[in-house]
Write a protein that holds these residues in place. Structure first.
Motif, PDB file in Angstrom:
ATOM      1  N   ALA A  94     -14.419  11.756  11.547  1.00  0.00           N
ATOM      2  CA  ALA A  94     -13.038  11.607  11.071  1.00  0.00           C
ATOM      3  C   ALA A  94     -12.896  12.176   9.660  1.00  0.00           C
ATOM      4  N   ASN A  95     -13.852  11.872   8.783  1.00  0.00           N
ATOM      5  CA  ASN A  95     -13.797  12.394   7.412  1.00  0.00           C
ATOM      6  C   ASN A  95     -13.891  13.920   7.387  1.00  0.00           C
ATOM      7  N   ARG A  96     -14.710  14.485   8.244  1.00  0.00           N
ATOM      8  CA  ARG A  96     -14.861  15.939   8.303  1.00  0.00           C
ATOM      9  C   ARG A  96     -13.533  16.594   8.704  1.00  0.00           C
ATOM     10  N   ALA A  97     -12.872  16.028   9.696  1.00  0.00           N
ATOM     11  CA  ALA A  97     -11.584  16.571  10.137  1.00  0.00           C
ATOM     12  C   ALA A  97     -10.517  16.388   9.058  1.00  0.00           C
ATOM     13  N   ARG A  98     -10.529  15.273   8.371  1.00  0.00           N
ATOM     14  CA  ARG A  98      -9.543  15.008   7.319  1.00  0.00           C
ATOM     15  C   ARG A  98      -9.759  15.903   6.103  1.00  0.00           C
ATOM     16  N   SER A  99     -10.993  16.264   5.845  1.00  0.00           N
ATOM     17  CA  SER A  99     -11.285  17.134   4.702  1.00  0.00           C
ATOM     18  C   SER A  99     -10.660  18.511   4.863  1.00  0.00           C
ATOM     19  N   ALA A 100     -10.579  18.982   6.073  1.00  0.00           N
ATOM     20  CA  ALA A 100      -9.977  20.299   6.320  1.00  0.00           C
ATOM     21  C   ALA A 100      -8.507  20.303   5.918  1.00  0.00           C
ATOM     22  N   VAL A 101      -7.809  19.215   6.161  1.00  0.00           N
ATOM     23  CA  VAL A 101      -6.398  19.121   5.787  1.00  0.00           C
ATOM     24  C   VAL A 101      -6.260  18.856   4.289  1.00  0.00           C
ATOM     25  N   ARG A 102      -7.089  17.983   3.761  1.00  0.00           N
ATOM     26  CA  ARG A 102      -6.998  17.617   2.351  1.00  0.00           C
ATOM     27  C   ARG A 102      -7.351  18.760   1.413  1.00  0.00           C
ATOM     28  N   SER A 103      -8.018  19.779   1.902  1.00  0.00           N
ATOM     29  CA  SER A 103      -8.375  20.897   1.031  1.00  0.00           C
ATOM     30  C   SER A 103      -7.137  21.586   0.468  1.00  0.00           C
ATOM     31  N   ALA A 104      -6.006  21.457   1.136  1.00  0.00           N
ATOM     32  CA  ALA A 104      -4.763  22.049   0.623  1.00  0.00           C
ATOM     33  C   ALA A 104      -4.393  21.459  -0.729  1.00  0.00           C
TER      34      ALA A 104
END
Length: 131
Positions: A94-104
């Protein structure tokens, strides 16, 4: 141990962005000694189109989760690693997937520092907020 009594100096920015257009919708500037997680309720945007709230693990608390739910939003806040134990595999995914969005969000801060040459050198929270 005098080293443990040294206060934190400086300021931190907390922002709400529109990740599609990379526009800052709301922001708060606080002194570096204050806790990050306490800022989340004032950053929640009632006019946001997306119902999800993305944030790093510093913002995960029961109070923040309740504030997100009360605002009619869905929490996408990163999970914290349990003390003394490995992070559960579902939380890692879940954290890995969320990091992709949060990189913005990180790109907005990088733009401020690099392209815009924004480095705040002021005295006082009011001046730092305006800058």
């Amino acid at each position: 141990m005098e080293g443990l009594l040294i206060p934190a100096f400086g300021y931190k920015s907390h922002i709400t962005i529109d990740r599609w257009f990379r526009l800052i919708r709301r922001f708060i500037v606080i002194d570096a000694a204050r806790h990050d997680g306490a800022q989340l309720p004032s950053l929640l945007n009632p006019y946001a189109f997306d119902s999800r709230v993305w944030a790093d693990s510093a913002y995960r608390s029961k109070a923040n989760e309740a504030a997100i739910a009360a605002a009619g939003r869905r929490s996408m806040v990163h999970f914290r690693k349990p003390k003394g134990r490995p992070m559960p595999e579902p939380h890692q995914r879940a954290n890995r997937a969320r990091s992709a969005v949060r990189s913005a969000v990180k790109h907005v801060f990088a733009d401020q520092k690099a392209r815009m040459g924004l480095f705040i050198r002021t005295i006082g929270l009011g001046r730092a907020t305006v800058k």
